[in-house]
Scaffold this motif. Structure first.
Motif, PDB file in Angstrom:
ATOM      1  N   GLU A 156      36.106  36.256  50.350  1.00  0.00           N
ATOM      2  CA  GLU A 156      34.577  36.846  50.947  1.00  0.00           C
ATOM      3  C   GLU A 156      33.511  37.514  50.061  1.00  0.00           C
ATOM      4  OE1 GLU A 156      35.717  38.461  54.292  1.00  0.00           O
ATOM      5  OE2 GLU A 156      36.614  36.959  55.633  1.00  0.00           O
ATOM      6  N   ILE A 157      34.183  38.197  49.428  1.00  0.00           N
ATOM      7  CA  ILE A 157      33.589  39.597  48.295  1.00  0.00           C
ATOM      8  C   ILE A 157      32.762  38.178  47.028  1.00  0.00           C
ATOM      9  CG2 ILE A 157      34.041  40.813  46.826  1.00  0.00           C
ATOM     10  CD1 ILE A 157      36.815  42.381  47.895  1.00  0.00           C
ATOM     11  N   LEU A 158      33.354  37.348  46.435  1.00  0.00           N
ATOM     12  CA  LEU A 158      33.016  36.241  45.863  1.00  0.00           C
ATOM     13  C   LEU A 158      31.839  35.894  46.257  1.00  0.00           C
ATOM     14  CD1 LEU A 158      33.417  34.379  43.141  1.00  0.00           C
ATOM     15  CD2 LEU A 158      33.710  32.957  44.627  1.00  0.00           C
TER      16      LEU A 158
ATOM     17  N   TYR B 195      31.397  36.786  38.142  1.00  0.00           N
ATOM     18  CA  TYR B 195      31.913  37.396  39.846  1.00  0.00           C
ATOM     19  C   TYR B 195      33.353  36.789  40.394  1.00  0.00           C
ATOM     20  CZ  TYR B 195      26.121  36.776  39.238  1.00  0.00           C
ATOM     21  OH  TYR B 195      25.661  37.155  39.558  1.00  0.00           O
ATOM     22  N   PHE B 196      34.251  35.765  40.328  1.00  0.00           N
ATOM     23  CA  PHE B 196      35.318  35.512  40.559  1.00  0.00           C
ATOM     24  C   PHE B 196      35.569  37.486  39.896  1.00  0.00           C
ATOM     25  CE2 PHE B 196      39.653  34.859  39.370  1.00  0.00           C
ATOM     26  CZ  PHE B 196      39.891  34.685  40.963  1.00  0.00           C
ATOM     27  N   GLU B 197      36.073  37.517  38.808  1.00  0.00           N
ATOM     28  CA  GLU B 197      36.916  38.599  38.359  1.00  0.00           C
ATOM     29  C   GLU B 197      36.286  40.152  38.805  1.00  0.00           C
ATOM     30  OE1 GLU B 197      39.191  38.040  36.705  1.00  0.00           O
ATOM     31  OE2 GLU B 197      39.269  36.093  35.565  1.00  0.00           O
ATOM     32  N   ILE B 198      34.511  39.627  39.207  1.00  0.00           N
ATOM     33  CA  ILE B 198      34.509  41.188  39.350  1.00  0.00           C
ATOM     34  C   ILE B 198      35.223  41.400  41.697  1.00  0.00           C
ATOM     35  CG2 ILE B 198      32.888  42.537  40.900  1.00  0.00           C
ATOM     36  CD1 ILE B 198      30.482  41.420  39.048  1.00  0.00           C
ATOM     37  N   ALA B 199      35.105  40.392  42.055  1.00  0.00           N
ATOM     38  CA  ALA B 199      35.734  39.942  43.142  1.00  0.00           C
ATOM     39  C   ALA B 199      37.106  40.043  43.445  1.00  0.00           C
ATOM     40  CB  ALA B 199      35.010  38.358  43.784  1.00  0.00           C
ATOM     41  N   ARG B 200      37.611  39.933  42.137  1.00  0.00           N
ATOM     42  CA  ARG B 200      39.655  40.161  42.937  1.00  0.00           C
ATOM     43  C   ARG B 200      39.669  41.419  42.256  1.00  0.00           C
ATOM     44  NH1 ARG B 200      42.953  40.325  38.720  1.00  0.00           N
ATOM     45  NH2 ARG B 200      41.599  39.270  36.810  1.00  0.00           N
TER      46      ARG B 200
ATOM     47  N   PHE C  97      42.117  27.872  42.495  1.00  0.00           N
ATOM     48  CA  PHE C  97      40.767  27.206  41.420  1.00  0.00           C
ATOM     49  C   PHE C  97      41.607  28.609  39.769  1.00  0.00           C
ATOM     50  CE2 PHE C  97      38.327  26.220  38.045  1.00  0.00           C
ATOM     51  CZ  PHE C  97      38.687  24.834  37.579  1.00  0.00           C
ATOM     52  N   TYR C  98      41.136  28.968  40.231  1.00  0.00           N
ATOM     53  CA  TYR C  98      41.618  30.778  39.170  1.00  0.00           C
ATOM     54  C   TYR C  98      42.551  31.675  39.206  1.00  0.00           C
ATOM     55  CZ  TYR C  98      36.379  29.878  39.025  1.00  0.00           C
ATOM     56  OH  TYR C  98      34.980  29.162  37.953  1.00  0.00           O
ATOM     57  N   SER C  99      43.605  30.909  40.088  1.00  0.00           N
ATOM     58  CA  SER C  99      43.769  31.784  39.805  1.00  0.00           C
ATOM     59  C   SER C  99      46.004  31.255  39.260  1.00  0.00           C
ATOM     60  CB  SER C  99      44.834  31.982  41.294  1.00  0.00           C
ATOM     61  OG  SER C  99      43.890  33.053  42.790  1.00  0.00           O
ATOM     62  N   LYS C 100      45.899  30.060  38.969  1.00  0.00           N
ATOM     63  CA  LYS C 100      46.493  28.792  38.379  1.00  0.00           C
ATOM     64  C   LYS C 100      46.806  30.046  36.688  1.00  0.00           C
ATOM     65  CE  LYS C 100      45.301  25.130  40.762  1.00  0.00           C
ATOM     66  NZ  LYS C 100      45.228  23.605  40.493  1.00  0.00           N
TER      67      LYS C 100
END
Length: 206
Positions: free
Chosen positions: A88-90, A75-80, A203-206
């Protein structure tokens, strides 16, 4: 629903808020974080580092929506990759899950119950059987409980019990015919969990 080995009430106490993991119990004065019980005994934890706060916020949202790490990361990758504010998209994607829609329409007592109903093939989406709790609803989708479903009685009981609980404005719910229509996508203000999504993005952007 993702399985958790810890007692569910203990999980809510850890985060200091209701995550609505046990259905009707969460609405009663038996809830571990219900203010009607007087002083709420929360589980104390050590002062968290920045990474610890990010991890805590991510895990809280995962538990709330009942998804596993691989799903959540997807879901994070889709939102990104979408245009707009990633956090917000996540949250919008998580709100659009079919099991969450059924829960937010007040047809079931918990997302766990919603997932069970869907897994057993009792729902139609646009007149087609859909047994995927993680299906992301689209604008114009029509969700219907099969008239012959064994869940009809339970859903009607739940509707009656929660008749004073508001339904999100992005859903049009026809409780008489047991149908739900998706009018639009949910906004950030309509997300029902208190969360700092920027911590998750960090967290996921590191």
């Amino acid at each position: 629903m993702a399985k958790y080995t810890k007692p569910l009430c203990k999980i809510c106490r850890k985060y200091g808020e209701k995550l609505y993991l046990k259905g009707k119990r969460c609405e009663s004065d038996k809830c571990a974080v219900d203010p009607r019980r007087g002083k709420i005994r929360l589980i104390r934890s050590k002062k968290l580092s920045e990474y610890g706060m990010q991890l805590r916020e991510k895990n809280k949202v995962k538990i709330y929506y009942g998804v596993l790490e691989r799903q959540f990361r997807r879901y994070f990758e889709i939102a990104r990759k979408h245009r707009g504010v990633t956090g917000e998209i996540l949250l919008q994607l998580l709100e659009r899950r079919l099991d969450n829609v059924i829960y937010r329409a007040n047809w079931v007592y918990s997302r766990k119950m919603a997932k069970q109903l869907i897994n057993h093939g009792h729902l139609l989406v646009n007149n087609k059987k859909n047994d995927k709790p993680g299906y992301l609803v689209e604008i114009g989708d029509v969700i219907q409980l099969k008239p012959t479903s064994k869940y009809v009685k339970i859903v009607k009981e739940c509707i009656e019990e929660y008749k004073t609980r508001p339904v999100p404005l992005w859903l049009k719910v026809d409780n008489e015919n047991l149908k739900i229509e998706i009018l639009r996508y949910p906004t950030r203000d309509e997300v029902s969990i208190s969360v700092d999504e920027q911590l998750i993005i960090n967290f996921y952007s590191k």
